[in-house]
Scaffold this active site. Structure first.
Site, short mmCIF file in Angstrom:
data_model
loop_
_atom_site.label_atom_id
_atom_site.label_comp_id
_atom_site.label_asym_id
_atom_site.label_seq_id
_atom_site.Cartn_x
_atom_site.Cartn_y
_atom_site.Cartn_z
CD GLN A 89 -2.82 1.20 2.42
OE1 GLN A 89 -2.80 0.28 3.26
NE2 GLN A 89 -3.65 2.22 2.50
CG HIS A 95 -6.65 2.43 -2.61
ND1 HIS A 95 -5.87 2.98 -1.60
CD2 HIS A 95 -5.81 1.71 -3.38
CE1 HIS A 95 -4.62 2.60 -1.77
NE2 HIS A 95 -4.55 1.83 -2.84
CG HIS A 97 -5.92 -1.62 -6.69
ND1 HIS A 97 -5.13 -0.77 -7.43
CD2 HIS A 97 -5.46 -1.54 -5.41
CE1 HIS A 97 -4.22 -0.21 -6.65
NE2 HIS A 97 -4.40 -0.66 -5.41
P1 5GP Z 1 -1.63 1.16 -3.61
O1 5GP Z 1 -0.28 0.61 -3.95
O2 5GP Z 1 -1.58 2.20 -2.51
O3 5GP Z 1 -2.63 0.07 -3.33
O4 5GP Z 1 -2.17 1.84 -4.93
C1 5GP Z 1 -2.27 3.19 -5.12
C2 5GP Z 1 -2.73 3.39 -6.54
O5 5GP Z 1 -3.12 4.74 -6.69
C3 5GP Z 1 -1.64 3.13 -7.60
O6 5GP Z 1 -2.11 2.13 -8.50
C4 5GP Z 1 -1.43 4.48 -8.25
O7 5GP Z 1 -1.21 4.37 -9.64
C5 5GP Z 1 -2.71 5.22 -7.94
N1 5GP Z 1 -2.57 6.65 -7.78
C6 5GP Z 1 -1.63 7.30 -7.03
N2 5GP Z 1 -1.82 8.63 -7.07
C7 5GP Z 1 -2.92 8.82 -7.85
C8 5GP Z 1 -3.62 10.00 -8.26
O8 5GP Z 1 -3.28 11.13 -7.91
N3 5GP Z 1 -4.70 9.83 -9.07
C9 5GP Z 1 -5.12 8.58 -9.47
N4 5GP Z 1 -6.20 8.53 -10.27
N5 5GP Z 1 -4.48 7.44 -9.09
C10 5GP Z 1 -3.40 7.57 -8.29
#
Ligand code: 5GP
Ligand code: ZN
Length: 106
Positions: A89, A95, A97
């Site tokens: 994360q 969130h 996906h």
């Molecule tokens: P995590 O690794 O935290 O589960 O995933 C975070 C996700 O958020 C990543 O897939 C990344 O591409 C996406 N993300 C990060 N910053 C932004 C943003 O400012 N806008 C959008 N639409 N996606 C974001």
């Protein structure tokens, strides 16, 4: 602390929003890992699944993911939650996906 996803909820930061209801917001991931890659978030800040205690909100997020996937033309897809630093994360706002490819129509 500044939270990018809270800023998206408050429309202070741009995002390609595809779906929303009273408690959740859905937008496209900026670095998609699949033809359709959506992020489903609670409008209220919850930093990760580790902090989630509201069972109703948990159910709402799952149903929101289903509704958003259907809207995006997905009939089969994956739903993934990265939990904590060790779980990959990066953004500290819970969130889901949603990853998939729209079914081909003929
Ligand atoms: P995590 O690794 O935290 O589960 O995933 C975070 C996700 O958020 C990543 O897939 C990344 O591409 C996406 N993300 C990060 N910053 C932004 C943003 O400012 N806008 C959008 N639409 N996606 C974001
Ligand atoms: Zn937040």
């Amino acid at each position: 602390m500044e939270c990018i996803f809270c800023n998206i909820v408050e429309r202070k930061a741009p995002a390609d929003i595809t779906h929303e209801d009273e408690r959740c917001l859905v937008f496209r991931d900026i670095h998609p890992e699949a033809p359709v890659h959506l992020l489903v978030i609670p409008k209220k800040h919850v930093s990760s699944l580790l902090e989630l205690e509201d069972t109703e909100l948990g159910g709402t997020l799952l149903l929101c993911a289903k509704a958003a996937a259907r809207k995006a033309g997905l009939t089969g897809y994956r739903v993934r939650i990265n939990v904590g630093k060790q779980g990959g994360q990066i953004i500290d706002h819970l969130h889901l996906h949603v990853l998939g490819e729209p079914a081909k129509s003929n």
